[in-house]
Design an enzyme around this catalytic site. Structure first.
Site, PDB file in Angstrom:
ATOM      1  N   HIS A 169     -37.717  13.990 -54.111  1.00  0.00           N
ATOM      2  CA  HIS A 169     -37.114  12.690 -53.757  1.00  0.00           C
ATOM      3  C   HIS A 169     -35.931  12.897 -52.801  1.00  0.00           C
ATOM      4  O   HIS A 169     -35.780  12.185 -51.809  1.00  0.00           O
ATOM      5  CB  HIS A 169     -36.584  11.997 -55.020  1.00  0.00           C
ATOM      6  CG  HIS A 169     -37.625  11.333 -55.874  1.00  0.00           C
ATOM      7  ND1 HIS A 169     -38.511  10.394 -55.384  1.00  0.00           N
ATOM      8  CD2 HIS A 169     -37.903  11.460 -57.198  1.00  0.00           C
ATOM      9  CE1 HIS A 169     -39.293   9.966 -56.377  1.00  0.00           C
ATOM     10  NE2 HIS A 169     -38.950  10.601 -57.488  1.00  0.00           N
TER      11      HIS A 169
ATOM     12  N   GLU B  93     -42.452   8.486 -54.591  1.00  0.00           N
ATOM     13  CA  GLU B  93     -42.992   9.275 -55.687  1.00  0.00           C
ATOM     14  C   GLU B  93     -43.916  10.375 -55.153  1.00  0.00           C
ATOM     15  O   GLU B  93     -43.987  11.467 -55.728  1.00  0.00           O
ATOM     16  CB  GLU B  93     -43.734   8.360 -56.667  1.00  0.00           C
ATOM     17  CG  GLU B  93     -44.108   8.988 -57.985  1.00  0.00           C
ATOM     18  CD  GLU B  93     -42.917   9.349 -58.887  1.00  0.00           C
ATOM     19  OE1 GLU B  93     -41.785   8.909 -58.593  1.00  0.00           O
ATOM     20  OE2 GLU B  93     -43.127  10.101 -59.859  1.00  0.00           O
TER      21      GLU B  93
ATOM     22  N   HIS C 266     -38.863  18.180 -59.077  1.00  0.00           N
ATOM     23  CA  HIS C 266     -39.372  16.829 -58.826  1.00  0.00           C
ATOM     24  C   HIS C 266     -38.320  15.988 -58.089  1.00  0.00           C
ATOM     25  O   HIS C 266     -38.573  15.423 -57.018  1.00  0.00           O
ATOM     26  CB  HIS C 266     -39.740  16.197 -60.180  1.00  0.00           C
ATOM     27  CG  HIS C 266     -40.264  14.799 -60.114  1.00  0.00           C
ATOM     28  ND1 HIS C 266     -41.605  14.506 -60.113  1.00  0.00           N
ATOM     29  CD2 HIS C 266     -39.622  13.609 -60.055  1.00  0.00           C
ATOM     30  CE1 HIS C 266     -41.777  13.191 -60.059  1.00  0.00           C
ATOM     31  NE2 HIS C 266     -40.581  12.618 -60.030  1.00  0.00           N
ATOM     32  N   GLU C 267     -37.116  15.940 -58.662  1.00  0.00           N
ATOM     33  CA  GLU C 267     -36.053  15.136 -58.033  1.00  0.00           C
ATOM     34  C   GLU C 267     -35.683  15.697 -56.662  1.00  0.00           C
ATOM     35  O   GLU C 267     -35.268  14.955 -55.769  1.00  0.00           O
ATOM     36  CB  GLU C 267     -34.820  15.071 -58.936  1.00  0.00           C
ATOM     37  CG  GLU C 267     -35.043  14.490 -60.340  1.00  0.00           C
ATOM     38  CD  GLU C 267     -35.631  13.083 -60.356  1.00  0.00           C
ATOM     39  OE1 GLU C 267     -35.503  12.358 -59.351  1.00  0.00           O
ATOM     40  OE2 GLU C 267     -36.243  12.719 -61.383  1.00  0.00           O
TER      41      GLU C 267
END
Lengths: 505, 505
Positions: B272, B298, B268-269
């Site tokens: 980003h 996001e 997930h990160e």
């Protein structure tokens, strides 16, 4: 805001300057320890902007007016700390406003270009390849020295020195260094003779894994008084002590073939760290709450490393811990206190300053102090620097310099524009010896305490006599109060004789 | 300086603002990962000063004049990027100048006090203990919203939303969320039914040592396209993606009983991080070079985690690597791709947003979006919040909230003054689904590529269609260009049906 007095407004502004400087300090730590290579450009931009913003805050036209108003209307009623704070502000402001932005930028660019060229020149042993860039740096440094000399009312060299050593002067340092230079050759001869009579010292068997070195270093740091709730130990190419007083960040570099250099390096940096931690908490963000200057800072690291931790007393305590750290038993060959003491007090004249021992280090510094003054004044032409270096090393240490790589190209300082910095190393060594002797005179149990690994009495004395004073007094006042006399070479040379000739202490 | 145009002078100033913001970002990373506890006070002072100095730079009287002059004289001749840059500057300036210093400081103090009280109130399950402080935060937030509404020409809620989601509006979001809320209960029922028909999934045997989890995470990060020359992976209590575009710092927290949560968190990160890294390099230090807003940010993390890495395709590739990382063989029980897919796509209505799965997460967000608007407008009294929360959870997810600790006290956001932030999570999920579908339509090989662990085609499309655009277009323009349509809920709900009901994708 307007209801505040000029001095109160200055305090707000200088607190901001401290916070910005502290922020830059943390970013420097990051850059040297954990930053990935690809972050360099962005980091340079962050640091440059912090510098610009700080410079703008410090040199804004109202600052001079506020200083004048505070000096005229408030100074007489201020207590000692606030008066010292106000004059530290004035000194910082004078340094910042002495130079035009154009001169600062030209110097900064010239230094970057010269430092870059120096890296290649040193690797290639080619002084000519960096000579012109160094000439540019020197020319700009002379301009800076002239401008600061006028602003501070000092000589050009003293004006440069003042940045690192507030109030320091060539006129005071030169005779101290001459005394030292006159004494050192005899001490060196006697030390080498004493050493030749030592029994052979077995090397403890390595390798020494980095994680075990780290655990030992942390254990001894804590013994000395380092508080890991207020600091860290990490690794970097060039060891340093950074961070801020309440979050002091030390670094080291581990050599798995020999644990001594990293360990003694850590104990050295711990001395710096304890000074920072001991600065007066009530004045954290004001100039008067900061360290007294580079020589006092260096005195605290050298006091811890050289006076305390290479002493026979401390090594008696530390030898079993060192053996244990690497899975040996205290009695094993190479791990007894006597052997460790001999290995930690070896003397050997050499070419490289950063590898030098306590006896020969001052010669390296005295040479640089003499040469940088001659370069600045123009008495020494740049083309004659390599030769002057060789002559100096022969005269001061009796060593033959085979090339410029191990001669005048070895240190980054001049190529990076730092002139007036070198003397602080040996002023620090002399200050350390004088302070340690005074501490022992005041608290005679200290050597026995160190032999039990108890640093509290020594640290307590330093907290009161040095750390806690910040800049509320000058370096000279601090030393005279703590030791009863101004700086002189005699205590330091007596220490060298005791340890390296008499083989005690 | 005076020879420069107003726009050029603005660029210099906004570059400095970027560098200061970047410096603060790095110091936040340090604070969350490596800072010793004793450094907190000094760090707070550094960050507060960076904020003050930035605010002063942005709100200095000449900035408004420069913006007016640039708009009047230069804007017509500027190209698209520079025009977008100028309007991003204007937006940032409007936000900063809309509020008096007194209001900003009162709000900041109220938020700190409320957040502190919230920690205790949550632990004690005692909403009353924080109610008054939250009322103060809300009152000040209403003042802020009113002031920004006037400065930006938006409604109060939209003015708050604009900080996180430039140009976003309640009028657009509410119908999207209503569509979603209408569809979700049926999807959830069908998903739970499909899941009930799944075979039982053996848990792979743990424990999963942190160093092995870290090695696996790094390996998959590199696969996806993370460049460790421009970033790091570390640990912190609350995982986040920080740093700057050329030095992106991810964090995670390892649970040795289950490697999935840390691993999916890292992926997930990484989404980003790739967005930050892909922002236009030529505009690094200008507003137009920064991310488009929180929902697009996001969308990049959710696209990577939810669309790509929890897909059957990717898990087919990753299953043997996961087994290998923990010393298992691909055939061992629990390590086959099907089992891992089922474990990574489990659905279960629950009380806690941050633990929610992809199907039920939007309900948590929709509830908060509805409640925060009602709180802001005054339609919902603070004393009625706990009850409204319970009603909302029952209506939207069919779960019974037993206490406020797992109800309206669970999230920090409101208690820390962040109102208008929550909707970006689900806007991000919808945007992710729509972008991923468009990427696959444009590059049909993507699912097969992911099944081979090849992210290059997907990343290439995102670089062109999203990352490289910075703020040169609005979020709406970006989405319409990339996907051919404005944001709607249909692509997201189709994705949910495909994965959780049909059990493909």
């Amino acid at each position: 805001m307007d209801a505040q007095t000029p001095y109160a407004r200055l305090k707000t502004r200088f607190a901001r300057l401290t916070h910005l400087e502290d922020a830059a300090g943390m970013l420097h730590w990051d850059l040297s320890t954990v930053m990935p290579e690809g972050g360099a450009e962005a980091r340079a931009a962050q640091l440059a902007t912090l510098k610009t913003v700080s410079h703008d805050l410090l040199t804004a036209p109202e600052v001079g007016d506020l200083l004048d108003a505070a000096d005229a209307d408030e100074a007489p009623a201020l207590d000692g700390w606030d008066r010292a704070n106000l004059s530290a502000m004035r000194r910082q402001w004078r340094h910042a406003t002495a130079l035009s932005t154009a001169l600062v930028e030209a110097h900064s660019r010239a230094c970057s270009a010269c430092e870059m060229a120096w890296r290649g020149a040193r690797a290639a042993d080619d002084f000519a390849a960096v000579r012109d860039r160094l000439a540019t740096v020197l020319d700009l440094t002379r301009e800076i020295a002239a401008a600061k000399a006028e602003a501070l009312g000092r000589s050009p060299y003293d004006a440069l020195l003042d940045e690192y050593e507030p109030g320091g002067s060539e006129a005071e340092i030169a005779p101290l260094f001459d005394d030292l230079a006159a004494e050192l050759p005899a001490i060196l001869d006697d030390a080498l003779a004493a050493q030749a009579a030592d029994p052979a010292s077995a090397l403890p068997p390595g390798p020494f894994p980095a994680d075990k070195q780290r655990a030992l270093a942390r254990r001894l740091m804590e013994r000395i008084g380092f508080d890991f709730r207020h600091g860290r130990l990490d690794e970097s190419l060039h060891p340093f002590c950074g961070g801020v007083p309440d979050d002091v960040r030390l670094t080291t570099r581990y050599d798995e073939a020999d644990f001594t250099s990293a360990l003694m390096g850590v104990l050295h940096e711990t001395g710096h760290a304890l000074y920072e931690r001991g600065l007066p908490a009530a004045w954290r963000d004001q100039p008067v709450g900061r360290a007294l200057g580079m020589s006092v800072h260096e005195s605290q690291s050298l006091l811890m490393e050289m006076q305390a931790c290479r002493s026979r007393a401390f090594l008696t305590f530390a030898a079993p811990l060192m053996a244990e750290a690497f899975g040996a038993r205290p009695g094993d060959p190479g791990w007894d206190a006597e052997t460790l003491y001999r290995r930690n007090t070896r003397v050997e004249p050499g070419l490289i300053r950063v590898d030098a021992d306590e006896v020969t280090y001052p010669a390296h510094v005295i040479l640089r102090f003499r040469l940088e003054r001659a370069l600045l004044s123009g008495d020494l032409a740049l083309d004659d620097l390599p030769g002057a270096w060789r002559d100096g090393m022969r005269d001061l240490l009796g060593v033959t310099v085979p090339d410029d790589r191990t001669g005048c190209l070895q240190d980054i300082h001049w190529y990076d524009g730092a002139i007036g910095y070198f003397p602080t190393y040996t002023l620090g060594a002399m200050t350390a010896a004088q302070l340690f002797a005074a501490a022992v005179a005041a608290v005679p149990s200290i050597p026995d305490d160190l032999a039990r690994g108890d640093f509290a009495p020594l640290l307590g004395w330093l907290r009161t006599q040095v750390h806690g004073l910040g800049q509320s007094v000058t370096a000279r006042e601090m030393l005279e109060r703590a030791t009863g006399r101004p700086l002189d070479a005699a205590v330091f040379t007596a220490h060298l004789r005791r340890r390296y000739v008499e083989r005690v202490g």
